[in-house]
Design an enzyme around this catalytic site. Sequence first.
Site, PDB file in Angstrom:
ATOM      1  N   GLU A 170       7.334 -13.567 -18.289  1.00  0.00           N
ATOM      2  CA  GLU A 170       5.946 -14.015 -18.182  1.00  0.00           C
ATOM      3  C   GLU A 170       5.337 -14.292 -19.548  1.00  0.00           C
ATOM      4  O   GLU A 170       4.604 -15.272 -19.716  1.00  0.00           O
ATOM      5  CB  GLU A 170       5.117 -12.988 -17.409  1.00  0.00           C
ATOM      6  CG  GLU A 170       5.455 -12.943 -15.916  1.00  0.00           C
ATOM      7  CD  GLU A 170       4.636 -11.922 -15.158  1.00  0.00           C
ATOM      8  OE1 GLU A 170       3.758 -11.266 -15.772  1.00  0.00           O
ATOM      9  OE2 GLU A 170       4.868 -11.759 -13.940  1.00  0.00           O
ATOM     10  N   HIS A 203      -0.630 -15.443 -10.281  1.00  0.00           N
ATOM     11  CA  HIS A 203      -0.496 -14.180  -9.552  1.00  0.00           C
ATOM     12  C   HIS A 203      -1.105 -14.232  -8.147  1.00  0.00           C
ATOM     13  O   HIS A 203      -0.991 -13.273  -7.398  1.00  0.00           O
ATOM     14  CB  HIS A 203      -1.132 -13.041 -10.355  1.00  0.00           C
ATOM     15  CG  HIS A 203      -0.255 -12.537 -11.467  1.00  0.00           C
ATOM     16  ND1 HIS A 203      -0.063 -13.243 -12.626  1.00  0.00           N
ATOM     17  CD2 HIS A 203       0.506 -11.419 -11.574  1.00  0.00           C
ATOM     18  CE1 HIS A 203       0.758 -12.570 -13.414  1.00  0.00           C
ATOM     19  NE2 HIS A 203       1.120 -11.476 -12.800  1.00  0.00           N
TER      20      HIS A 203
END
Length: 322
Positions: A170, A203
């Site tokens: 990420e 997310h």
Amino acid sequence: MAEDEDFSPDLLTEKMKHSNGDFVAPDGLCWMSVLSCLLLACSYVGSLYVWRSDLPRDHPAVIKRRFTSVLIVSGLSPLFVWTWREFTGVRTGPSLFALMGIRFEGLIPAIALPLLLTMVLFLGPLMQLAMDCPWSFTDGIRVAFDPWFWMLCLSDMRWLRNQVVAPLTEELVFRACMLPMLVPCAGPSTAIFTCPLFFGVAHFHHVIELLRFRQGTLSAIFLSAVFQFSYTAVFGAYTAFIFIRTGHLVGPVLCHSFCNYMGFPAISTALEHPHRHTVLSSYLLGVILFLLCLFPFTDPSYYGLPTPVCTLTSSPSSLCLS
């Protein structure tokens, strides 16, 4: 570049301009940057769903498959930056990997200082954890140096995902690759708050899992998604700040891993703690010390001036200066 060279703000500005060839944003640069970041974010999230499965996300088989797909996308992510650079014609002095925070200059401070700064912020939760932990300090040290403990951790798919793979991939995708594409368009300060939007929206895919397995009411799932977006956006801005100030990928990765381990501070539990005055004082002290140490601990002079990503603008922000 010599480490003992004197850098005044004027000299630094001149070096940045020189390294960037008096940068002028090409037409359509911002659109190209935003679209590249959006495509990269969609590729990362989409790779999680190339596998068809009726199992929940925490099942080891699902985690292993997703490891494969996100590692492939993350490994290819530098190509997005390279393609963006070729299409836009943006000239860069530092190498592609240096722009992405993969370099040796200032590596030791980049490993230690951002992580220490984040631990200062979590002083309250760390104090709470220490008070509630049944182990003594000696026991904790013994476990930390026990190879069997680490072998057990490495065999746990959820631990590997939360502490290793997710932080590494990420931060590589959403910070190391996106910030070099956003800074020439928006500048360092604006990029810090723009980049986390891609991270926060990415997310939202957890909502799919919650709805699919009916884990809560629709309103509860929506509130959870809004909270997670807000939390990840704020955290993303923090790690973007660290990346721009230090010019290193390792700091954001370690901070991300630490925050995944700690989780969101349990303030409600702290309010009900038997030693709540001590715990709450630690929370307050941690926040104060964090704010006092934020700029000194991320002083670019510790990491090699100018940091590579800061060379992508001819009008360097104060964020790039010592």
